[in-house]
Enzyme design. Structure first.
Site, PDB file in Angstrom:
ATOM      1  CE  LYS A   1      46.059  30.659  49.368  1.00 20.66           C
ATOM      2  NZ  LYS A   1      47.175  31.567  49.059  1.00 20.66           N
TER       3      LYS A   1
ATOM      4  NE  ARG B   1      37.348  27.072  51.893  1.00 25.46           N
ATOM      5  CZ  ARG B   1      37.282  26.351  50.777  1.00 25.46           C
ATOM      6  NH1 ARG B   1      38.222  25.470  50.514  1.00 25.46           N
ATOM      7  NH2 ARG B   1      36.291  26.494  49.931  1.00 25.46           N
TER       8      ARG B   1
ATOM      9  CG  HIS C   1      51.093  57.346  27.129  1.00 21.84           C
ATOM     10  ND1 HIS C   1      50.768  57.931  25.927  1.00 21.84           N
ATOM     11  CD2 HIS C   1      52.263  56.694  26.932  1.00 21.84           C
ATOM     12  CE1 HIS C   1      51.693  57.643  25.026  1.00 21.84           C
ATOM     13  NE2 HIS C   1      52.621  56.884  25.615  1.00 21.84           N
TER      14      HIS C   1
ATOM     15  CD  GLU D   1      51.672  38.894  42.771  1.00 24.62           C
ATOM     16  OE1 GLU D   1      51.713  38.210  43.808  1.00 24.62           O
ATOM     17  OE2 GLU D   1      50.601  39.124  42.159  1.00 24.62           O
TER      18      GLU D   1
ATOM     19  CE  LYS E   1      51.069  38.036  46.731  1.00 26.47           C
ATOM     20  NZ  LYS E   1      49.901  38.246  45.857  1.00 26.47           N
TER      21      LYS E   1
ATOM     22  CD1 TRP F   1      35.788  36.363  53.212  1.00 28.35           C
ATOM     23  CD2 TRP F   1      34.336  36.567  51.523  1.00 28.35           C
ATOM     24  NE1 TRP F   1      36.194  37.427  52.443  1.00 28.35           N
ATOM     25  CE2 TRP F   1      35.318  37.585  51.399  1.00 28.35           C
ATOM     26  CE3 TRP F   1      33.325  36.514  50.566  1.00 28.35           C
ATOM     27  CZ2 TRP F   1      35.317  38.514  50.372  1.00 28.35           C
ATOM     28  CZ3 TRP F   1      33.312  37.447  49.540  1.00 28.35           C
ATOM     29  CH2 TRP F   1      34.307  38.430  49.452  1.00 28.35           C
TER      30      TRP F   1
ATOM     31  CB  CYS G   1      31.863  29.722  53.183  1.00 29.31           C
ATOM     32  SG  CYS G   1      31.085  31.315  52.896  1.00 29.31           S
TER      33      CYS G   1
ATOM     34  CD  GLU H   1      46.587  40.050  47.406  1.00 25.98           C
ATOM     35  OE1 GLU H   1      45.749  39.222  47.012  1.00 25.98           O
ATOM     36  OE2 GLU H   1      47.815  39.806  47.437  1.00 25.98           O
TER      37      GLU H   1
ATOM     38  CG  ASN I   1      31.657  27.926  49.754  1.00 27.65           C
ATOM     39  OD1 ASN I   1      31.538  29.131  49.579  1.00 27.65           O
ATOM     40  ND2 ASN I   1      32.722  27.252  49.366  1.00 27.65           N
ATOM     41  N   GLY I   2      28.717  29.431  48.685  1.00 31.46           N
ATOM     42  CA  GLY I   2      28.240  29.757  47.353  1.00 31.46           C
ATOM     43  C   GLY I   2      27.232  30.885  47.396  1.00 31.46           C
TER      44      GLY I   2
END
Length: 607
Positions: free
Chosen positions: A602, A27, A502, A479, A483, A74, A2, A486, A98-99
């Site tokens: 973010k 963010r 395996h 990565e 990406k 958020w 947030c 995401e 925020n939190g």
């Protein structure tokens, strides 16, 4: 997560709040709102979705007032809608947060029998009602807030205004960052200095447990014990101009293309061209005496740490343990005296990583932060800082911050290997020269963008995509898959190529593309064998390698991307770029919100 903005001044507050919230869009958020005092009464506007929805509401029903708070939310507790959007208000208090308030249920159960009515599903509303309760008991706003802060459990950054108090705002932080901005006849609060860059370059970073009482011309900061402390005012280098996209369609693409420049700027802080050596800033511990390295991070930063693990063990000859920050401290890991714990974070505020840093510090380890923000909490609390110089990264999916982290970690490894005697002067010069070439070689990689865009059309039709690599290419496979997940929402997985037999090879058929990341190194032949295995089972392979690798195997792949021939140590930095571009172009074709993908933020400042 947030975003918070607050202003107490003499000019209309709403335009300042909206400008600050625009700077915090990177963010991630799903609703937004602002509140001001109008003739002593609290008034607010809230909207689900993007800031343009809130701006449209303000255009229809302007919000006057010279003191106010703003928020981008958020969702954590309660669905993302207008009702749950901040600010939350009572008749006496307006508050943004925020939190996560961990004991909010207990607070609600305490307050509801006393007649306090809750309208939302959020944890935040309990704070507003608790402060109101203490004010109803006859306490001043400052006294009521102090009592309420003592009751809260969890992590938070708060900005609070009060009905009838046109020259009072209170901010508080515990576990989430909060910045005080010093203006001319005005004071500000923000989640970070970037939010305030259009109105001031003079900021103070609240320390853990601090809370601040703001008026138009002053700030009184108190610590968790209630003692007044003198805030240090710093001049931030952030520009007042909004970070723009330039000629690029999205921030993410702009940031991918910035990599040759920002890698060079990061490298310039460590590489001495005259001596062709790596020179770190003075560290308060001896790298040659480090008994063990522990690397802790989250997400893409964790994958940068995975690459660094290979480097530390192969180049510097030192044992490395690496863990995801959200798991690390709950294992109760025993950390030997003399160990070095490295914490990697773009923002320097990631809640889990910060908690892990404090755990390692309490265990007696040396702590080193690799972060992009020199004023961040991690940078301030760690024993030492190695700053990446990626600049503001607005796209939620990290690109340039990742490669700058890799460059910084590579320099740390080379310096560690030198003092430990695992490389001689000739090898140090060779590795230093190899990393010095990375900015130019990164620019060469970008020349493949058009071909990668063409490949993306075919990949966009897939339901599942696999990435494989060995050694330091394995984290790049992870990565690449991350990406793609995401920003395109296609299911993708990264695997160590040797693990295919395996289990994962059962997924392979003609409908599952496989991205093979294979620089010419000492495990190339092993990766080649794994590539042949998936081709034999009908997989369409996209092969990323250098001239030697493509000469040997390129005709077997459905498509090949030739990358520069470089020392294997620095190859992961370059191979990160094409997987970023592939993910970007697939997401554009899929029509997703590339810069602000769904459900993501973010900076993850809550656990």
């Amino acid at each position: 997560m947030c975003g918070i903005v607050g202003v107490v001044g003499q000019e209309p507050a709403a335009p300042v709040l909206m400008e600050g919230l625009k700077r915090l869009e990177y963010r991630g958020y799903d609703s937004a709102g602002v509140a001001t005092l109008v003739n002593g009464s609290i008034d607010r506007r809230r909207a689900e979705g993007k800031l343009l929805n809130l701006q449209a509401l303000l255009d229809q029903a302007p919000l006057p007032g010279d003191i106010g708070i703003g928020h981008t939310r958020w969702a954590t507790h309660g669905v993302p809608n207008e009702v749950n959007a901040h600010p939350h208000v009572t008749g006496k208090v307006a508050l943004v947060h925020n939190g996560i308030i961990e004991n909010y249920r207990e607070l609600r159960e305490e307050l509801i029998p006393l007649g306090y009515e809750f309208e939302t599903e959020t944890d935040t509303e309990a704070v507003a009602q608790l402060i109101t309760r203490y004010m109803d008991d006859g306490n001043s706003p400052v006294e009521a807030t102090a009592q309420a802060l003592g009751r809260l459990e969890g992590a938070f950054a708060l900005a609070i205004i009060f009905a009838g108090e046109h020259d009072l705002m209170i901010g508080a932080r515990r576990g989430s960052p909060l910045v005080v901005g010093w203006g001319e006849g005005a004071m500000y609060l923000g989640s970070d200095a970037l939010a305030l860059a259009s109105v001031t370059d003079r900021v103070s970073y609240l320390d853990e447990g601090d809370w601040v009482v703001l008026s138009q011309g002053d700030a009184s900061v108190r610590n968790a014990a209630g003692d007044i402390v003198e805030p240090e005012i710093k001049i931030t280098a952030l520009t007042g101009a909004l970070v723009g996209k330039g000629n690029h369609r999205h921030y993410m693409l702009k940031e991918i293309y910035e990599q040759p420049t920002v890698i060079g700027e990061t490298l310039n802080t460590f590489f001495n061209p005259a001596s062709r050596t790596i020179q770190l800033p003075d560290l308060p511990f001896d790298l040659s005496a480090v008994s063990k390295v522990t690397i802790v991070a989250c997400g893409t930063s964790f994958l940068a740490g995975q690459v660094a693990r290979y480097w530390f063990e192969r180049v510097a000859g030192i044992n490395v343990e690496i863990d995801i920050a959200s798991e690390f401290r709950y294992r109760g890991a025993s950390m030997p005296d003399g160990g070095l714990a490295i914490f990697i974070s773009q923002s320097g505020e990631t809640a889990d990583t910060l908690a892990a840093l404090r755990y390692a510090r309490d265990q007696g380890n040396h702590t080193l932060a690799v972060v992009n923000v020199a004023e961040s909490t991690m940078a301030r609390e760690a024993d030492a800082l190695l700053q990446t110089h990626a600049g503001p990264e607005i796209g939620v999916a990290s690109t340039k911050a990742f490669t700058c982290q890799l460059v910084t970690l590579a320099c740390l490894v080379i310096a560690t290997a030198r003092v430990r005697g695992t490389i001689d002067h000739e090898e140090e010069a060779h590795l230093s020269a190899a990393i010095a070439e990375v900015p130019a070689r990164a620019a060469e990689v970008l020349n493949h963008d058009e071909m990668l865009q063409e490949l993306a059309h075919e990949l966009a039709e897939a339901r599942d995509i696999l990435y494989i690599g060995r050694a330091a290419a394995f984290p790049i496979a992870l990565e690449g898959a991350l990406k793609l997940k995401e920003i395109s929402y296609i299911h993708a997985e990264g695997f160590a190529a040797g693990e295919l037999k395996h289990g994962p090879i059962a997924l392979i058929d003609e409908d599952v593309p496989v991205i093979v990341i294979a620089p010419s190194d000492d495990v190339f032949d092993k990766t080649a064998s794994n590539m042949e295995e998936v081709i034999a089972r009908g997989a369409r392979v996209v092969f990323l390698s250098d001239d030697e690798g493509i000469t040997r195997l390129g005709d077997m792949a459905a498509a090949s991307i030739q990358l520069p021939s470089v020392d294997p140590v620095v190859a992961p930095i370059l191979y990160a770029i094409p997987v970023q571009l592939l993910a970007y172009h697939v997401a554009v074709i899929k029509g997703t919100d590339v810069d602000q993908p769904r459900n993501l933020a973010k900076s993850v400042t809550v656990e």
